[in-house]
Structures are given as C-alpha cells and as structure tokens.
Write an enzyme that holds these catalytic residues in place. Structure first.
Site, short mmCIF file in Angstrom:
data_model
loop_
_atom_site.label_atom_id
_atom_site.label_comp_id
_atom_site.label_asym_id
_atom_site.label_seq_id
_atom_site.Cartn_x
_atom_site.Cartn_y
_atom_site.Cartn_z
CB SER A 262 76.53 40.98 2.83
OG SER A 262 77.07 41.87 3.41
CG HIS B 242 75.79 36.24 4.04
ND1 HIS B 242 77.11 36.21 4.67
CD2 HIS B 242 75.62 37.66 3.99
CE1 HIS B 242 77.34 37.26 5.28
NE2 HIS B 242 76.61 38.06 4.81
#
Length: 342
Positions: A244, A302
């Site tokens: 991610s 992230h």
C-alpha cells in the site's frame, strides 16, 4: 477504485498467531483459521529471539534507524540509476528490435496458421494490454507468489523475518523492500493489486516504464522507512506488510499530475469525485490515524508513500530524472570503451 490499505500486524505471542492476525481478526476467526492460542514452548521462544528485541521490549533508540536510512538512500539511488541505464539500453537496441519484428511478422505469414493455438492467444492477449498493465503484471505475479509462500508451514519463520518489516527486529533492511510484495490476507492483496492495475496505464504513460518501476520500488522502501520512524518515535513496535505504501505513491502521483480526473469507488460507481479531492481525503484520513494512534492500518507508511508521490511529481522528477544525463554519458563511455570500432 478501492481504498488503499497497508496492514499493520499486531504484536505476536508466537509464530503461528501471525498467520491469523494479518488483520485484527477476533478470536473466533483465529480458531476458524486453524490455530489456537497455546502456552509458550521453547520453539516459540527461539523464534521470538530470532525476531529480535521487538517482542520482549521496545527500545526507542533512533540510532537503529541509521542503517535503514542509508539503505533507503542507497536503494533509491540504485533504482533510478538502474532505470536510467535500462532506458539507455532499450533505446540503443530499438532499431535492432524493429528489424527483428519485421522478420518475425514475415515468418508468421509463411507459417500455416493453427486454429486454437494457445500460445498465439496468449500473445494476442498480451499485446492487447497497455504498456502500464504489462509493466505491473510482473509485480502482481511476485505478490501472488509471496502470498502463496505464506501458506507453506516450513517457510513461516523465514517469511516473518524477511517479509514483514519491524524496526525492532534483528533484520532491518531487506524487509523494507520485500514486505512491499508481501500480503497474508487475500482481500488485502486483491484490493492493492486492483488499485495498482487501475492506475498503471496512467502512471506508466506519464512516467515511462523505467521511471515508473524506479519510483514504485523506491516508494516501497521510503514508505517503510516512514513507518520505522513513526514506530520508533511512539514505541508502538510490530511487523507490517503490504504494497500500500508504494501504491499510495502511484495514486498520489497520478492525482497530483491529473487533479481534475474523475474517480469513483468500485462498489459505488454512481458517486464520482475529482482526483485532487480523493488525494486530500486519503491524506487527511491517514494523518488523523497517525495523530489519533489508530492501529489497524500502518498510516505512517500510507502517508509517507503519498507525500513521496506528491513530492516526486512536483520536484523529484526535475531533480532526479531530468538530471540523469551525466550518469548516462558515463555509462555510455564505460559501455563503449572496450567495443571494437565499426
């Protein structure tokens, strides 16, 4: 579009529990997965020792981040340097490839056509893909292979040590890259790979195949380093894995370059929003998760990936990729120094 997630695994009591805790599943799901919580055994203690001090105490020594920092800088430089050389070699061989393709097409016409030729169908499917989709196919295959390796019991100790990143582990540097290709949950992998596939065409057409791969691999390491810094600062240690962080870089780069592009959620296609608003929402959510201490996702990874994507489009492309010419000239001189004259 699916929201991009990077799972942060909780502290482990023994090696087996990691297999059921790639997400924070309740105890009933852990038992359904086939593992039961048991007392500690000498084997689990030895595995815990191999994982390093993270599972016995949590040192807040930022000095442990020196090696990951050097690795991050070195790997990023090597990624872009290799991409520049790859692009040079590709351009150099383009003329020869052009004539090879003409010859292959001529031979194909002379051969009798086979009906239902599986190899031909595969080639046609491959040629129907965009350059971006062809580029990320290898990444998706690597993620699928690592996902299957998590299912092999004899590989569990190796997978935990090298394919899950933890700043308090004895193995610090290699998991920064390898964990980018690592998923234990099938849904986690499927969601990440779907987002990567969706944005691949725009990202590769914008950056080119070589630069895209350099950005993607560097983003995986940089986002993991951001996670290391956050965990060390807060003392909340624990292994993390997932693509991610790197995918957030791809998403942020595309949204920064094309802010007016329309996006939608895969399950709610009737609701559309601009890429700029989507990026702002994702950054705001991960910032809130970081400040409030949400533990389900690795919000630091992230956020690090997203900020790297924004920075690269705004400044990094000019500073790094457009200044590759001296390096390419040096490679050209080394490449042709021993070549015989024509």
């Amino acid at each position: 579009m699916v929201s991009v997630v990077n799972q942060q695994l909780p502290q482990l009591q023994d090696v087996a529990e990691l297999l059921c805790l790639s997400t924070r599943w309740p105890h009933s799901l852990q038992q359904r997965c086939g593992f039961r919580k048991a007392g500690r055994k000498p084997e689990s203690r030895r595995a815990e020792e191999e994982l390093g001090p993270a599972h016995t105490h949590s040192p807040r020594a930022f000095g442990r981040l020196l090696r990951p920092l050097v690795f991050t800088v070195g790997f990023t430089g090597c990624s872009f340097g290799s991409a520049a050389i790859w692009q040079y070699e590709t351009l150099k061989s383009r003329v020869q490839s052009y004539f090879d393709e003409i010859r292959a097409d001529w031979l194909e016409k002379l051969r009798p056509q086979k009906r239902g030729d599986f190899r031909k169908e595969i080639n046609q499917w491959w040629q129907s893909l965009s350059e971006g989709q062809r580029t990320v196919t290898g990444i998706i295959a690597a993620n699928a292979l690592v996902f299957l390796c998590w299912r092999v019991p004899s590989l569990q100790r190796t997978m935990i040590r090298y394919f899950a990143a933890d700043p308090a582990s004895k193995t610090l540097c290699s998991p920064m890259l390898l964990s980018t290709f690592s998923h234990f949950s099938f849904f986690h992998m499927a969601a990440n790979m779907y987002v990567l596939w969706s944005f691949s065409t725009s990202a590769v057409s914008m950056l080119g195949r070589e630069q895209f791969l350099a950005v993607y691999l560097s983003a995986g390491v940089i986002s993991t380093f951001a996670s290391y810094v956050c965990k060390t600062a807060t003392g909340r240690f624990g292994p993390s894995l997932g693509a991610s962080g790197a995918i957030m870089t791809v998403l942020a780069a595309v949204c920064t370059k094309m802010p007016e592009a329309k996006l939608s959620i895969i399950f709610l296609p009737m609701f559309t929003f601009s890429a700029a608003n989507a990026l702002k929402g994702i950054i705001a959510m991960d910032t809130a998760g970081l400040v409030l201490g949400w533990k389900f996702f690795d919000h630091a990874a992230h956020l690090g990936g997203a900020l790297f994507g924004v920075w690269y489009i705004m400044f990094g492309h000019e500073l790094i990729w457009k200044n590759r010419e001296p390096f390419v000239k040096l490679w050209h001189e080394l490449r042709t120094r021993g070549a015989p004259p024509r």
